[in-house]
Design a protein around this motif. Sequence first.
Motif, PDB file in Angstrom:
ATOM      1  N   ARG A  98       0.849  -1.203   0.000  1.00 54.97           N
ATOM      2  CA  ARG A  98       0.000   0.000   0.000  1.00 54.97           C
ATOM      3  C   ARG A  98       0.872   1.236   0.000  1.00 54.97           C
ATOM      4  N   PHE A  99       0.410   2.268  -0.691  1.00 56.11           N
ATOM      5  CA  PHE A  99       1.158   3.529  -0.710  1.00 56.11           C
ATOM      6  C   PHE A  99       0.746   4.342   0.524  1.00 56.11           C
ATOM      7  N   ASP A 100       1.146   3.852   1.700  1.00 57.31           N
ATOM      8  CA  ASP A 100       0.777   4.513   2.957  1.00 57.31           C
ATOM      9  C   ASP A 100       1.906   5.447   3.419  1.00 57.31           C
TER      10      ASP A 100
ATOM     11  N   VAL B 146       9.766   6.901   2.671  1.00 57.28           N
ATOM     12  CA  VAL B 146      11.036   6.401   2.119  1.00 57.28           C
ATOM     13  C   VAL B 146      11.004   6.358   0.583  1.00 57.28           C
ATOM     14  N   PHE B 147       9.952   6.927  -0.016  1.00 57.37           N
ATOM     15  CA  PHE B 147       9.700   6.717  -1.444  1.00 57.37           C
ATOM     16  C   PHE B 147      10.877   7.096  -2.370  1.00 57.37           C
ATOM     17  N   PRO B 148      11.525   8.249  -2.177  1.00 60.51           N
ATOM     18  CA  PRO B 148      12.621   8.587  -3.098  1.00 60.51           C
ATOM     19  C   PRO B 148      13.725   7.521  -3.103  1.00 60.51           C
TER      20      PRO B 148
ATOM     21  N   GLY C 258      16.965   3.057 -14.339  1.00 54.66           N
ATOM     22  CA  GLY C 258      16.786   4.186 -15.265  1.00 54.66           C
ATOM     23  C   GLY C 258      15.832   5.261 -14.778  1.00 54.66           C
ATOM     24  N   TYR C 259      15.447   5.215 -13.506  1.00 55.23           N
ATOM     25  CA  TYR C 259      14.448   6.196 -13.012  1.00 55.23           C
ATOM     26  C   TYR C 259      14.894   7.643 -13.287  1.00 55.23           C
ATOM     27  N   GLN C 260      16.159   7.962 -13.006  1.00 56.83           N
ATOM     28  CA  GLN C 260      16.630   9.347 -13.224  1.00 56.83           C
ATOM     29  C   GLN C 260      16.655   9.699 -14.712  1.00 56.83           C
TER      30      GLN C 260
ATOM     31  N   LEU D 258      -0.318  11.722 -13.661  1.00 60.80           N
ATOM     32  CA  LEU D 258      -1.262  10.817 -12.980  1.00 60.80           C
ATOM     33  C   LEU D 258      -0.489   9.776 -12.162  1.00 60.80           C
ATOM     34  N   GLY D 259      -0.718   9.753 -10.857  1.00 62.32           N
ATOM     35  CA  GLY D 259       0.079   8.906  -9.956  1.00 62.32           C
ATOM     36  C   GLY D 259       1.391   9.608  -9.687  1.00 62.32           C
ATOM     37  N   CYS D 260       1.288  10.854  -9.233  1.00 60.09           N
ATOM     38  CA  CYS D 260       2.477  11.733  -9.162  1.00 60.09           C
ATOM     39  C   CYS D 260       3.388  11.408  -7.990  1.00 60.09           C
ATOM     40  N   SER D 261       2.939  10.615  -7.012  1.00 59.84           N
ATOM     41  CA  SER D 261       3.731  10.320  -5.799  1.00 59.84           C
ATOM     42  C   SER D 261       4.239  11.624  -5.183  1.00 59.84           C
ATOM     43  N   LEU D 262       5.560  11.810  -5.134  1.00 53.99           N
ATOM     44  CA  LEU D 262       6.104  13.025  -4.500  1.00 53.99           C
ATOM     45  C   LEU D 262       6.401  14.128  -5.517  1.00 53.99           C
TER      46      LEU D 262
ATOM     47  N   ILE E 214      -1.817  14.253  -9.748  1.00 54.71           N
ATOM     48  CA  ILE E 214      -2.932  13.473  -9.183  1.00 54.71           C
ATOM     49  C   ILE E 214      -2.365  12.242  -8.487  1.00 54.71           C
ATOM     50  N   ASP E 215      -2.820  11.971  -7.291  1.00 51.75           N
ATOM     51  CA  ASP E 215      -2.474  10.695  -6.649  1.00 51.75           C
ATOM     52  C   ASP E 215      -3.609  10.334  -5.691  1.00 51.75           C
ATOM     53  N   ASN E 216      -3.929   9.042  -5.607  1.00 50.78           N
ATOM     54  CA  ASN E 216      -5.028   8.662  -4.699  1.00 50.78           C
ATOM     55  C   ASN E 216      -4.525   8.284  -3.309  1.00 50.78           C
ATOM     56  N   SER E 217      -3.231   8.477  -3.046  1.00 55.65           N
ATOM     57  CA  SER E 217      -2.692   8.214  -1.709  1.00 55.65           C
ATOM     58  C   SER E 217      -2.580   9.533  -0.941  1.00 55.65           C
TER      59      SER E 217
ATOM     60  N   GLU F 187      -7.043  12.117  -5.612  1.00 60.82           N
ATOM     61  CA  GLU F 187      -8.188  11.409  -6.209  1.00 60.82           C
ATOM     62  C   GLU F 187      -7.650  10.299  -7.105  1.00 60.82           C
ATOM     63  N   SER F 188      -8.532   9.413  -7.543  1.00 63.75           N
ATOM     64  CA  SER F 188      -8.087   8.381  -8.477  1.00 63.75           C
ATOM     65  C   SER F 188      -7.951   8.994  -9.865  1.00 63.75           C
ATOM     66  N   ALA F 189      -6.928   8.572 -10.581  1.00 57.49           N
ATOM     67  CA  ALA F 189      -6.753   9.011 -11.971  1.00 57.49           C
ATOM     68  C   ALA F 189      -7.982   8.654 -12.801  1.00 57.49           C
ATOM     69  N   LEU F 190      -8.727   7.652 -12.338  1.00 58.62           N
ATOM     70  CA  LEU F 190      -9.932   7.244 -13.063  1.00 58.62           C
ATOM     71  C   LEU F 190     -10.992   8.340 -13.013  1.00 58.62           C
TER      72      LEU F 190
ATOM     73  N   MET G 101       2.089   9.118 -17.171  1.00 56.92           N
ATOM     74  CA  MET G 101       1.831   8.053 -16.191  1.00 56.92           C
ATOM     75  C   MET G 101       3.155   7.316 -16.021  1.00 56.92           C
ATOM     76  N   ASN G 102       3.920   7.775 -15.039  1.00 58.75           N
ATOM     77  CA  ASN G 102       5.250   7.219 -14.802  1.00 58.75           C
ATOM     78  C   ASN G 102       5.130   6.103 -13.758  1.00 58.75           C
ATOM     79  N   PHE G 103       4.914   4.877 -14.247  1.00 62.52           N
ATOM     80  CA  PHE G 103       4.753   3.689 -13.395  1.00 62.52           C
ATOM     81  C   PHE G 103       3.482   3.744 -12.544  1.00 62.52           C
ATOM     82  N   THR G 104       2.371   4.139 -13.168  1.00 67.31           N
ATOM     83  CA  THR G 104       1.077   4.207 -12.478  1.00 67.31           C
ATOM     84  C   THR G 104       0.054   3.245 -13.066  1.00 67.31           C
TER      85      THR G 104
ATOM     86  N   PHE H  81      -0.814  -0.129 -11.611  1.00 66.71           N
ATOM     87  CA  PHE H  81      -1.588  -0.245 -10.365  1.00 66.71           C
ATOM     88  C   PHE H  81      -3.093  -0.049 -10.587  1.00 66.71           C
ATOM     89  N   ILE H  82      -3.489   0.237 -11.824  1.00 63.13           N
ATOM     90  CA  ILE H  82      -4.911   0.419 -12.149  1.00 63.13           C
ATOM     91  C   ILE H  82      -5.486  -0.959 -12.500  1.00 63.13           C
ATOM     92  N   PRO H  83      -6.689  -1.309 -12.009  1.00 65.15           N
ATOM     93  CA  PRO H  83      -7.257  -2.619 -12.356  1.00 65.15           C
ATOM     94  C   PRO H  83      -7.256  -2.821 -13.882  1.00 65.15           C
TER      95      PRO H  83
HETATM   96  C1  GEK Z   1       7.240   9.239 -10.036  1.00 73.15           C
HETATM   97  N1  GEK Z   1       5.019   8.813 -10.962  1.00 73.15           N
HETATM   98  O1  GEK Z   1       8.005   9.342  -9.068  1.00 73.15           O
HETATM   99  N2  GEK Z   1      -5.035   7.038  -9.132  1.00 73.15           N
HETATM  100  C2  GEK Z   1      -4.017   7.874  -8.825  1.00 73.15           C
HETATM  101  N3  GEK Z   1      -2.829   7.449  -8.335  1.00 73.15           N
HETATM  102  C3  GEK Z   1      -2.680   6.126  -8.149  1.00 73.15           C
HETATM  103  C4  GEK Z   1      -3.689   5.193  -8.451  1.00 73.15           C
HETATM  104  C5  GEK Z   1      -4.915   5.706  -8.960  1.00 73.15           C
HETATM  105  N4  GEK Z   1      -5.934   4.906  -9.262  1.00 73.15           N
HETATM  106  N5  GEK Z   1      -3.249   3.956  -8.146  1.00 73.15           N
HETATM  107  C6  GEK Z   1      -1.975   4.105  -7.682  1.00 73.15           C
HETATM  108  N6  GEK Z   1      -1.644   5.415  -7.678  1.00 73.15           N
HETATM  109  C7  GEK Z   1       5.864   8.658  -9.782  1.00 73.15           C
HETATM  110  C8  GEK Z   1       5.956   7.231  -9.323  1.00 73.15           C
HETATM  111  S1  GEK Z   1       4.483   5.215  -8.110  1.00 73.15           S
HETATM  112  C9  GEK Z   1       5.270   3.916  -8.906  1.00 73.15           C
HETATM  113  C10 GEK Z   1       4.608   6.526  -9.298  1.00 73.15           C
HETATM  114  C11 GEK Z   1       5.820   2.865  -8.006  1.00 73.15           C
HETATM  115  C12 GEK Z   1      -0.372   6.032  -7.273  1.00 73.15           C
HETATM  116  C13 GEK Z   1       0.226   5.494  -5.996  1.00 73.15           C
HETATM  117  O2  GEK Z   1      -0.358   6.079  -4.848  1.00 73.15           O
HETATM  118  C14 GEK Z   1       1.697   5.872  -6.173  1.00 73.15           C
HETATM  119  O3  GEK Z   1       2.009   7.113  -5.597  1.00 73.15           O
HETATM  120  C15 GEK Z   1       1.869   5.905  -7.704  1.00 73.15           C
HETATM  121  O4  GEK Z   1       0.574   5.744  -8.268  1.00 73.15           O
HETATM  122  C16 GEK Z   1       2.770   4.836  -8.258  1.00 73.15           C
HETATM  123  O5  GEK Z   1       7.523   9.596 -11.196  1.00 73.15           O
HETATM  124  O6  GEK Z   1       5.854   3.017  -6.791  1.00 73.15           O
HETATM  125  O7  GEK Z   1       6.257   1.792  -8.627  1.00 73.15           O
END
Ligand code: GEK
Length: 248
Positions: free
Chosen positions: A19-21, A27-29, A38-40, A63-67, A88-91, A116-119, A131-134, A137-139
């Motif tokens: 979970r993205f808690d 510790v995310f970075p 290749g993240y950088q 979408l799924g911007c994390s930090l 946008i991030d739903n966490s 909110e959810s990207a949906l 959508m950088n690795f998001t 995580f979408i169904p």
């Molecule tokens: C980066 N892009 O550092 N809606 C919005 N956000 C969501 C959803 C959703 N439905 N589901 C998951 N997330 C970032 C890295 S991380 C990738 C992205 C990883 C969010 C979730 O909360 C998390 O912050 C992100 O998508 C994925 O460039 O950890 O592998």
Amino acid sequence: MQKPDNIFASHMTTVSDFRFDEHVADVFPDMIQRSVPGYQTILHTIGELARARVTEGSNVYDLGCSLGAASLAVARNTDHLFCQITGIDNSPAMIERCERVISSFHLPNPVTLHCESALDTKIENASMVIMNFTLQFIPPEQRETLLSKIFNGLNPGGILVLSEKIQHPSEQGNHLLIDLHHQFKRNNGYSELEVSQKRAALENVMLTDTYQTHESRLKKVGFEDVVMWFKCYNFTSMVAIKADGDNA
Ligand code: GEK
């Protein structure tokens, strides 16, 4: 100083779904840097693509911007025009920390954040969506609808940057890439236990597609071209291009 990721360092009797808690957000970075090859390079290229493709007065969505790493890369590379960047991030834990990160910089363009959810995000007048690795995580059954909404909200000539962990179509090829990735993580200081417990935690949460699935789905929703510009092991980044009026 980044906080080190040792979330999976001690033995767990049962490994719960990832979970993205607040523990992960703290510790995310360090976690993403040590886990995603290749993240950088990908962030740097998102900045380069923003400089080349973002247009005056348009919107950019992360979408799924994390930090906010990708939003910051866009903001720093669009000082020559006005654009509105939306993260946008739903966490809630991610968005709360992202607010702090973004407000600590003086940026040439505004970055607005929504939890909110990207949906549920309305995409309009966009020259770039990230959508950088998001999407992973979408169904799976909701991925096409989301991509279709993004396509419809992009202006002609607009781009979607889609980075994903992928599956190789053959079992032996897939194992080869997984082994290389696990070695990458061990080289970055993760133990065997950390690698295996994280893998178990992600099993039901991060559902990957093959490159072929990504490409055909992006074409199906309307993108003219899909360009895989980065691949290392089972990590890839693509640019999907919406035809501009002249090419359509
Ligand atoms: C980066 N892009 O550092 N809606 C919005 N956000 C969501 C959803 C959703 N439905 N589901 C998951 N997330 C970032 C890295 S991380 C990738 C992205 C990883 C969010 C979730 O909360 C998390 O912050 C992100 O998508 C994925 O460039 O950890 O592998």
